[in-house]
Design a protein around this motif. Sequence first.
Motif, PDB file in Angstrom:
ATOM      1  N   HIS A 239       0.679  -1.314   0.059  1.00 31.91           N
ATOM      2  CA  HIS A 239       0.302  -0.347  -0.048  1.00 31.91           C
ATOM      3  C   HIS A 239       1.026   1.139  -0.057  1.00 31.91           C
ATOM      4  CE1 HIS A 239      -3.691  -3.133   0.927  1.00 31.91           C
ATOM      5  NE2 HIS A 239      -2.367  -3.402   1.881  1.00 31.91           N
ATOM      6  N   VAL A 240       1.825   0.957  -0.726  1.00 33.62           N
ATOM      7  CA  VAL A 240       2.887   2.466  -0.963  1.00 33.62           C
ATOM      8  C   VAL A 240       3.435   2.566  -2.688  1.00 33.62           C
ATOM      9  CG1 VAL A 240       4.883   0.808  -0.194  1.00 33.62           C
ATOM     10  CG2 VAL A 240       5.055   3.027  -0.424  1.00 33.62           C
ATOM     11  N   GLN A 241       3.818   3.726  -2.600  1.00 34.33           N
ATOM     12  CA  GLN A 241       4.011   3.772  -4.356  1.00 34.33           C
ATOM     13  C   GLN A 241       5.405   3.142  -5.095  1.00 34.33           C
ATOM     14  OE1 GLN A 241       5.186   8.058  -5.872  1.00 34.33           O
ATOM     15  NE2 GLN A 241       4.018   7.701  -7.382  1.00 34.33           N
ATOM     16  N   PRO A 242       5.177   2.722  -5.712  1.00 34.70           N
ATOM     17  CA  PRO A 242       6.354   2.104  -6.056  1.00 34.70           C
ATOM     18  C   PRO A 242       7.883   2.633  -6.185  1.00 34.70           C
ATOM     19  CG  PRO A 242       4.470   1.250  -7.462  1.00 34.70           C
ATOM     20  CD  PRO A 242       4.085   2.280  -6.952  1.00 34.70           C
ATOM     21  N   TRP A 243       8.796   1.745  -5.333  1.00 32.55           N
ATOM     22  CA  TRP A 243      10.121   2.518  -5.941  1.00 32.55           C
ATOM     23  C   TRP A 243      10.145   3.951  -5.436  1.00 32.55           C
ATOM     24  CZ3 TRP A 243      12.197  -1.316  -8.193  1.00 32.55           C
ATOM     25  CH2 TRP A 243      11.443  -2.164  -8.440  1.00 32.55           C
ATOM     26  N   LYS A 244       9.684   4.313  -4.634  1.00 28.62           N
ATOM     27  CA  LYS A 244      10.320   5.173  -3.555  1.00 28.62           C
ATOM     28  C   LYS A 244      10.050   5.626  -2.654  1.00 28.62           C
ATOM     29  CE  LYS A 244       8.106   8.802  -7.049  1.00 28.62           C
ATOM     30  NZ  LYS A 244       9.355   9.980  -7.663  1.00 28.62           N
ATOM     31  N   VAL A 245      11.249   4.540  -2.184  1.00 29.63           N
ATOM     32  CA  VAL A 245      11.752   3.539  -0.895  1.00 29.63           C
ATOM     33  C   VAL A 245      12.362   4.847  -0.313  1.00 29.63           C
ATOM     34  CG1 VAL A 245      13.517   2.162  -0.171  1.00 29.63           C
ATOM     35  CG2 VAL A 245      12.936   1.324  -2.264  1.00 29.63           C
ATOM     36  N   ALA A 246      12.826   5.845  -0.617  1.00 27.38           N
ATOM     37  CA  ALA A 246      13.497   6.953  -0.108  1.00 27.38           C
ATOM     38  C   ALA A 246      12.354   7.771   0.701  1.00 27.38           C
ATOM     39  CB  ALA A 246      14.761   7.612  -0.693  1.00 27.38           C
ATOM     40  N   SER A 247      11.499   8.132  -0.327  1.00 32.97           N
ATOM     41  CA  SER A 247       9.838   8.461   0.567  1.00 32.97           C
ATOM     42  C   SER A 247       8.761   8.069   0.423  1.00 32.97           C
ATOM     43  CB  SER A 247      10.101  10.795  -0.482  1.00 32.97           C
ATOM     44  OG  SER A 247      10.367  10.478  -1.397  1.00 32.97           O
ATOM     45  N   PRO A 248       8.508   7.314   1.366  1.00 34.87           N
ATOM     46  CA  PRO A 248       7.309   6.368   0.967  1.00 34.87           C
ATOM     47  C   PRO A 248       6.187   7.617   1.453  1.00 34.87           C
ATOM     48  CG  PRO A 248       8.648   5.821   2.449  1.00 34.87           C
ATOM     49  CD  PRO A 248       8.972   6.916   2.267  1.00 34.87           C
ATOM     50  N   GLN A 249       5.143   6.748  -0.040  1.00 29.36           N
ATOM     51  CA  GLN A 249       3.591   7.588  -0.738  1.00 29.36           C
ATOM     52  C   GLN A 249       2.910   6.660   0.106  1.00 29.36           C
ATOM     53  OE1 GLN A 249       3.675  10.506  -0.768  1.00 29.36           O
ATOM     54  NE2 GLN A 249       6.030  11.337  -1.072  1.00 29.36           N
TER      55      GLN A 249
END
Length: 213
Positions: A152-162
């Motif tokens: 339940h998080v935007q893919p590949w945005k590991v440093a700044s989870p959305q």
Amino acid sequence: MTIEYEIEPIPGLPGNLPAGETIVWQGSPDWQTLARAVFHTRLVAVWFVFVASLAFVAGGTGLKGALVTLLAAGLGLGVLYFLARASSRSTIYTLTSRRVVMRFGVALPKCINLPLKAIGAADVRNLGNGRVDIVLRPTDRFPLGWLQMWPHVQPWKVASPQPMLRAVPESFVPILAEALRGADPVQTSTVELAPQAAGSHVELSSPAIGVAA
């Protein structure tokens, strides 16, 4: 913002709502869309078919090798579909008049509370079949890690989870937009989901919502 719990007085919520707060919408991800968009079952199936076809190339194992590969494909896809269904059944998204609540977790349930006033933008991705993904972009840095929130998080945005609402009905978009406008009465512009092809991004017209990345 995060709660681990076992008892729900209201399905999808860790406690009773405060006076004056009401439930606007509740729903769960569509498990078939989740399997396709998150667990990539179509891509996995194509890969296995390709590998099975190599059995007939010169030096390959022939029909026996192809059948073994397809059997492995069936087992692997079965596991992915099971995970998608379990993830869907354990997830409830709730929109209230004041916040978005995300309850998820197969083995260890978690509950995320995100006040509507803390959402600076919402990006919509059309998945086809009347389903969309919605990325919620908080105005402040989100405190949870990427792995804690997956899927339940935007893919590949590991440093700044959305945080992300997965495979929800397309009809939910204007409901969310109206709730966000209600949280910020200054914004009065119309927000609509424009028709798009599957896999494309949709721009939301309200400045309170933001635009698709």
